[in-house]
Design a protein around this motif. Structure first.
Motif, PDB file in Angstrom:
ATOM      1  N   SER A 188       0.835  -1.214   0.000  1.00  0.00           N
ATOM      2  CA  SER A 188       0.000   0.000   0.000  1.00  0.00           C
ATOM      3  C   SER A 188       0.869   1.263   0.000  1.00  0.00           C
ATOM      4  O   SER A 188       0.608   2.202  -0.765  1.00  0.00           O
ATOM      5  CB  SER A 188      -0.967   0.002   1.194  1.00  0.00           C
ATOM      6  OG  SER A 188      -0.263  -0.108   2.410  1.00  0.00           O
ATOM      7  N   GLU A 228      11.001   2.899   6.390  1.00  0.00           N
ATOM      8  CA  GLU A 228      10.694   1.458   6.454  1.00  0.00           C
ATOM      9  C   GLU A 228      11.531   0.807   7.557  1.00  0.00           C
ATOM     10  O   GLU A 228      12.751   0.865   7.528  1.00  0.00           O
ATOM     11  CB  GLU A 228      10.969   0.804   5.094  1.00  0.00           C
ATOM     12  CG  GLU A 228      10.947  -0.714   5.090  1.00  0.00           C
ATOM     13  CD  GLU A 228       9.698  -1.315   5.718  1.00  0.00           C
ATOM     14  OE1 GLU A 228       8.579  -0.976   5.293  1.00  0.00           O
ATOM     15  OE2 GLU A 228       9.837  -2.131   6.659  1.00  0.00           O
ATOM     16  N   GLY A 270       4.760  -7.440   3.372  1.00  0.00           N
ATOM     17  CA  GLY A 270       4.353  -8.838   3.165  1.00  0.00           C
ATOM     18  C   GLY A 270       4.212  -9.219   1.707  1.00  0.00           C
ATOM     19  O   GLY A 270       3.786 -10.337   1.404  1.00  0.00           O
ATOM     20  N   HIS A 298      -1.119  -4.499   9.503  1.00  0.00           N
ATOM     21  CA  HIS A 298      -1.900  -4.819  10.707  1.00  0.00           C
ATOM     22  C   HIS A 298      -0.989  -5.092  11.889  1.00  0.00           C
ATOM     23  O   HIS A 298       0.234  -5.148  11.757  1.00  0.00           O
ATOM     24  CB  HIS A 298      -2.922  -5.931  10.450  1.00  0.00           C
ATOM     25  CG  HIS A 298      -2.337  -7.248  10.030  1.00  0.00           C
ATOM     26  ND1 HIS A 298      -1.588  -8.026  10.854  1.00  0.00           N
ATOM     27  CD2 HIS A 298      -2.413  -7.913   8.845  1.00  0.00           C
ATOM     28  CE1 HIS A 298      -1.237  -9.121  10.221  1.00  0.00           C
ATOM     29  NE2 HIS A 298      -1.712  -9.076   8.990  1.00  0.00           N
ATOM     30  N   VAL A 336       9.768   4.343  12.589  1.00  0.00           N
ATOM     31  CA  VAL A 336       9.080   5.500  13.174  1.00  0.00           C
ATOM     32  C   VAL A 336       8.685   5.103  14.592  1.00  0.00           C
ATOM     33  O   VAL A 336       7.962   4.130  14.800  1.00  0.00           O
ATOM     34  CB  VAL A 336       7.859   5.918  12.316  1.00  0.00           C
ATOM     35  CG1 VAL A 336       7.017   6.936  13.060  1.00  0.00           C
ATOM     36  CG2 VAL A 336       8.337   6.471  10.982  1.00  0.00           C
ATOM     37  N   MET A 377      -3.540  -2.228   5.311  1.00  0.00           N
ATOM     38  CA  MET A 377      -4.152  -2.996   6.404  1.00  0.00           C
ATOM     39  C   MET A 377      -4.192  -2.230   7.719  1.00  0.00           C
ATOM     40  O   MET A 377      -4.938  -2.596   8.632  1.00  0.00           O
ATOM     41  CB  MET A 377      -3.396  -4.314   6.604  1.00  0.00           C
ATOM     42  CG  MET A 377      -3.711  -5.354   5.547  1.00  0.00           C
ATOM     43  SD  MET A 377      -5.483  -5.691   5.424  1.00  0.00           S
ATOM     44  CE  MET A 377      -5.715  -6.785   6.792  1.00  0.00           C
ATOM     45  N   GLY A 434      -6.789 -11.341   4.124  1.00  0.00           N
ATOM     46  CA  GLY A 434      -6.007 -12.493   3.695  1.00  0.00           C
ATOM     47  C   GLY A 434      -5.286 -12.213   2.390  1.00  0.00           C
ATOM     48  O   GLY A 434      -5.010 -11.059   2.055  1.00  0.00           O
ATOM     49  N   ARG A 476     -10.229  -8.530   8.159  1.00  0.00           N
ATOM     50  CA  ARG A 476      -8.966  -8.951   7.544  1.00  0.00           C
ATOM     51  C   ARG A 476      -9.279  -9.485   6.150  1.00  0.00           C
ATOM     52  O   ARG A 476     -10.369 -10.020   5.919  1.00  0.00           O
ATOM     53  CB  ARG A 476      -8.377 -10.071   8.390  1.00  0.00           C
ATOM     54  CG  ARG A 476      -7.018 -10.505   7.932  1.00  0.00           C
ATOM     55  CD  ARG A 476      -6.424 -11.505   8.887  1.00  0.00           C
ATOM     56  NE  ARG A 476      -5.007 -11.625   8.593  1.00  0.00           N
ATOM     57  CZ  ARG A 476      -4.179 -12.361   9.310  1.00  0.00           C
ATOM     58  NH1 ARG A 476      -4.616 -13.023  10.354  1.00  0.00           N
ATOM     59  NH2 ARG A 476      -2.910 -12.431   8.982  1.00  0.00           N
TER      60      ARG A 476
HETATM   61  O1  AHZ Z   1       8.095  -3.262   8.210  1.00  0.00           O
HETATM   62  C1  AHZ Z   1       6.749  -2.889   7.992  1.00  0.00           C
HETATM   63  C2  AHZ Z   1       6.251  -3.257   6.595  1.00  0.00           C
HETATM   64  O2  AHZ Z   1       7.290  -3.273   5.644  1.00  0.00           O
HETATM   65  C3  AHZ Z   1       6.589  -1.376   7.967  1.00  0.00           C
HETATM   66  N1  AHZ Z   1       6.437  -0.773   9.309  1.00  0.00           N
HETATM   67  C4  AHZ Z   1       5.614  -1.181  10.290  1.00  0.00           C
HETATM   68  N2  AHZ Z   1       5.739  -0.376  11.368  1.00  0.00           N
HETATM   69  C5  AHZ Z   1       6.670   0.551  11.069  1.00  0.00           C
HETATM   70  C6  AHZ Z   1       7.252   1.641  11.760  1.00  0.00           C
HETATM   71  N3  AHZ Z   1       8.189   2.385  11.119  1.00  0.00           N
HETATM   72  C7  AHZ Z   1       8.565   2.098   9.847  1.00  0.00           C
HETATM   73  N4  AHZ Z   1       6.889   1.949  13.011  1.00  0.00           N
HETATM   74  C8  AHZ Z   1       7.113   0.300   9.737  1.00  0.00           C
HETATM   75  N5  AHZ Z   1       8.039   1.054   9.145  1.00  0.00           N
HETATM   76  O3  AHZ Z   1       5.368  -1.166   7.272  1.00  0.00           O
HETATM   77  C9  AHZ Z   1       5.281  -2.128   6.248  1.00  0.00           C
HETATM   78  C10 AHZ Z   1       3.841  -2.597   6.175  1.00  0.00           C
HETATM   79  O4  AHZ Z   1       3.735  -3.432   5.069  1.00  0.00           O
HETATM   80  P1  AHZ Z   1       2.628  -4.600   5.051  1.00  0.00           P
HETATM   81  O5  AHZ Z   1       2.842  -5.381   3.815  1.00  0.00           O
HETATM   82  O6  AHZ Z   1       2.611  -5.311   6.363  1.00  0.00           O
HETATM   83  O7  AHZ Z   1       1.257  -3.726   5.006  1.00  0.00           O
HETATM   84  P2  AHZ Z   1       0.284  -3.331   3.817  1.00  0.00           P
HETATM   85  O8  AHZ Z   1      -0.926  -2.751   4.487  1.00  0.00           O
HETATM   86  O9  AHZ Z   1       0.957  -2.498   2.786  1.00  0.00           O
HETATM   87  O10 AHZ Z   1      -0.073  -4.736   3.155  1.00  0.00           O
HETATM   88  C11 AHZ Z   1      -0.742  -5.687   3.919  1.00  0.00           C
HETATM   89  C12 AHZ Z   1      -0.834  -6.960   3.112  1.00  0.00           C
HETATM   90  C13 AHZ Z   1      -1.797  -7.932   3.667  1.00  0.00           C
HETATM   91  S1  AHZ Z   1      -1.683  -8.537   5.237  1.00  0.00           S
HETATM   92  C14 AHZ Z   1      -3.057  -9.508   4.985  1.00  0.00           C
HETATM   93  C15 AHZ Z   1      -3.593 -10.403   6.038  1.00  0.00           C
HETATM   94  O11 AHZ Z   1      -2.824 -10.653   7.004  1.00  0.00           O
HETATM   95  O12 AHZ Z   1      -4.733 -10.834   5.943  1.00  0.00           O
HETATM   96  N6  AHZ Z   1      -3.566  -9.372   3.775  1.00  0.00           N
HETATM   97  C16 AHZ Z   1      -2.872  -8.502   3.023  1.00  0.00           C
HETATM   98  C17 AHZ Z   1      -3.240  -8.201   1.608  1.00  0.00           C
END
Ligand code: AHZ
Length: 323
Positions: free
Chosen positions: A74, A95, A103, A234, A168, A288, A300, A298
């Protein structure tokens, strides 16, 4: 091949092999690499080449127009749209992990294919990412193809800087009158430091401030103020960071908490609630993390809403800077 190789062996090798074409053909004229050399370099030159650029970037992005927290699917989708449309905005992506992508290196569990529901295929077309059309949804053959492509395009924009291995740790907030609050920056630290605060007595953080503020901390009415887009995913060791933080800043907000998996409701819900967060000025959410903030389901292993919520938040941010 040794110098004593027979003519027959050499001939067979040439017959059976096709000429190797590579970018070094002009330098390496024959198959003999024994004289190959790089230009000389000093170790300190390497060190200075890295550190001078990093510190220049820290200086340049100390005040940023857009801070994106999290470089998952995202956050990267949002970064692409904002950077492409506004090359004049300074965009810092923070990041926590060494490897950006969140993910989105696998489609789900340990499986490769990434599923995206239409109309996300239009974004794939924009990025030049091939997919199989399955009717209502499309399949990218490997999630890593999506992530590496969007990442490489985002990193090539000159106005984007990715600070990875950087977490962060907090939000900078400023009073906005009548009890309201604006976010005005992010508090950062090396992730390894963030994870080890209990081992050392004092490891103070660094700060990135949003643009558009005066020296006294008040907003400069003659300028557009910067924004934070949080896309930290999440709940997890780092995830849902800003959502969890915002509920103690905004007294009127309770954390929604991500609900159980329901693909149909989840994707629409996340897209619907992504974008500007009205309880605190200059704060936006996508991905998420929105499910944690607003109590959506959620979803998935289906990624359409990750790209689309990022695009929606990006469009709102672009409108803010255009107005
Ligand atoms: O490392 C984290 C990841 O790369 C980063 N992040 C989290 N907390 C942070 C902080 N400072 C800096 N305090 C941080 N970075 O944020 C990134 C989040 O990427 P993600 O892939 O977890 O989230 P998204 O919302 O872009 O995609 C979610 C994908 C999912 S999870 C899911 C499920 O579990 O059901 N389904 C989908 C499609």
């Amino acid at each position: 091949m040794s110098a004593t190789a027979t003519t027959t062996e050499t001939a067979q090798l040439q017959v059976n092999s096709t000429p190797v074409s590579h970018a070094l053909s002009d330098v390496v004229k024959t198959e003999d690499w024994s004289d190959f050399k790089f230009a000389p370099i000093r170790e300190s030159t390497v060190s200075r080449a890295m550190t001078s650029r990093y510190f220049k970037d820290l200086d340049k992005f100390a005040v940023s127009d857009v801070v994106i927290v999290g470089a998952g699917s995202s956050g990267l989708s949002a970064a692409y749209v904002i950077a492409k449309n506004r090359p004049d905005l300074k965009i810092a992506i923070i990041e926590a992990n060494v490897a950006p992508g969140g993910g989105a290196w696998l489609g789900g569990q340990l499986f490769s294919a990434m599923i995206m529901r239409k109309p996300t295929h239009l974004f794939l077309q924009e990025l030049d990412i091939p997919y199989e059309d399955e009717g209502d949804y499309v399949v990218v053959k490997h999630a890593a193809l999506f992530t590496s492509t969007v990442l490489s395009k985002v990193l090539q924009f000159p106005n984007v800087k990715l600070f990875n291995a950087t977490a962060v740790e907090d939000l900078v907030t400023r009073p906005a009158g009548n009890g309201a609050v604006n976010v005005a920056g992010v508090v950062t630290n090396w992730t390894l430091v963030s994870m080890a605060h209990d081992l050392q007595s004092c490891m103070d953080p660094n700060v990135i401030e949003l643009s558009g503020y005066k020296d006294d901390g008040s907003r400069d009415p003659s300028k557009k103020h910067g924004v934070i887009l949080s896309t930290t995913g999440h709940d997890g060791p780092f995830g849902a960071f800003s959502a969890k933080r915002i509920v103690s800043i905004d007294n009127n907000k309770k954390l929604g908490g991500m609900k159980g998996l329901d693909m149909n409701n989840a994707e629409a819900g996340v897209v619907k609630h992504s974008g500007s967060y009205t309880g605190v000025g200059s704060m936006y959410f996508a991905g998420m993390e929105v499910a944690e903030l607003e109590g959506c389901n959620r979803m998935g292993p289906t990624f359409g809403a990750m790209a689309v919520s990022g695009i929606k938040a990006a469009e709102e941010i672009l409108k803010h800077f255009a107005a």
